[in-house]
Design an enzyme around this catalytic site. Structure first.
Site, PDB file in Angstrom:
ATOM      1  N   ARG A 179       0.837  -1.197   0.000  1.00 52.64           N
ATOM      2  CA  ARG A 179       0.000   0.000   0.000  1.00 52.64           C
ATOM      3  C   ARG A 179       0.873   1.248   0.000  1.00 52.64           C
ATOM      4  O   ARG A 179       0.566   2.230  -0.691  1.00 52.64           O
ATOM      5  CB  ARG A 179      -0.955   0.001   1.202  1.00 52.64           C
ATOM      6  CG  ARG A 179      -2.039  -1.059   1.109  1.00 52.64           C
ATOM      7  CD  ARG A 179      -3.019  -0.974   2.266  1.00 52.64           C
ATOM      8  NE  ARG A 179      -3.847   0.225   2.194  1.00 52.64           N
ATOM      9  CZ  ARG A 179      -4.641   0.638   3.170  1.00 52.64           C
ATOM     10  NH1 ARG A 179      -4.701  -0.048   4.305  1.00 52.64           N
ATOM     11  NH2 ARG A 179      -5.373   1.722   3.024  1.00 52.64           N
ATOM     12  N   CYS A 237      -1.361   5.742   9.180  1.00 55.69           N
ATOM     13  CA  CYS A 237      -1.642   4.458   8.547  1.00 55.69           C
ATOM     14  C   CYS A 237      -2.767   4.694   7.556  1.00 55.69           C
ATOM     15  O   CYS A 237      -2.776   5.703   6.863  1.00 55.69           O
ATOM     16  CB  CYS A 237      -1.988   3.395   9.588  1.00 55.69           C
ATOM     17  SG  CYS A 237      -3.397   3.828  10.639  1.00 55.69           S
TER      18      CYS A 237
END
Length: 281
Positions: A179, A237
């Site tokens: 990611r 995050c």
């Protein structure tokens, strides 16, 4: 921050049998799995209270706040009292995912001034491995507590602050490497990472048995990514959940860090914010 970060299974087992047992919170949550309450009902540590991350540990999602904005603290205090937390009562938190979700409750309570709150090291898996009992069903709520929450005990930042930390300090991206690199993006508007952020996946904080790595190993891990006592550190995050786990690991390693609650879900929703891809900051 002050106080210990973790409690061992042996310590928790002893505490639960003492005259002053801790409030025990089960934060069963995983991205893409809406059945946390069912998993809790199937089996949890005796005396644990279920905590719903989406509704109790976060406000409603928005482009500006991301998928898990910080909750309204009047509502969080009501929830904390329902969980049985009183002023001065110890709190232990766990999940079934290496504490990557439970750390959200740990961080929020610390942020709100609760110092005696720890993560069960190894989470539910360590309890099972020790052969300790589980109970099923949904028990009645414990006697209500009288905790008073006072938000502001830990540092937070917004998107502008995160961008500044990426330039003048150290901004850690706690998401999985794919990611960060922008190879996949399962939930947020755009792929990639905040320019200047350094990849430090949360899962690397844990040993094979799901417990936190030893302090010296965590310290080496973060030093290799640029951490030192003189550097301001920020963490983000996807939506401010696993970043809390990173902050717990950093504290074990001897570092303090600032949370960007909106994280990539808020950053990527703003078309004016740039996105970097690849394995370099």
């Amino acid at each position: 921050m002050t106080g210990r970060v973790t409690t061992t299974v042996a310590e928790l087992s002893e505490l639960l049998g003492s005259e002053q047992p801790p409030a025990l919170l089960d934060v069963r949550w995983a991205l893409g799995d809406p059945h946390g309450r069912d998993h809790y009902a199937d089996g949890h540590i005796p005396g644990a209270v279920y905590v719903d991350l989406d509704t109790e540990l976060a406000a409603s999602p928005s482009p500006e706040g991301g998928r898990h904005p910080l909750p309204d603290f009047t509502g969080l205090q009501e929830s904390a009292r329902r969980w049985g937390i009183g002023d001065g009562r110890r709190v232990v938190v766990y999940d079934d995912l290496g504490n990557t979700a439970a750390a959200r409750a740990w961080w929020l309570l610390r942020y709100a001034g609760v110092t005696e709150v720890t993560l069960l090291d190894g989470a539910l898996g360590a309890w099972r491995t020790a052969g300790l009992p589980l109970e099923s069903g949904v028990p009645t709520d414990p006697a209500p507590g009288d905790i008073t929450l006072r938000p502001g005990a830990l540092p937070v930042t917004d998107a502008d602050g995160a961008a500044e930390l990426a330039v003048s300090g150290l901004l850690l991206d706690a998401r999985a490497g794919e990611r960060y690199r922008g190879e996949v993006e399962p939930v947020d508007p755009r792929a990639g990472h905040i320019p200047g952020a350094v990849s430090a996946p949360t899962g690397k904080n844990l040993a094979a048995d799901g417990t936190f790595l030893a302090p010296e190993l965590l310290r080496k891990r973060f030093e290799e990514r640029g951490a030192d006592p003189a550097t301001r550190i920020g963490v983000y995050c996807g939506s401010g959940v696993t970043a809390a786990h990173q902050i717990a690991a950093l504290e074990i390693a001897g570092f303090e860090a600032t949370l960007f609650p909106g994280s990539w879900s808020a950053w990527s929703a703003d078309p004016a914010r740039p996105a970097a891809t690849g394995d370099r900051p």
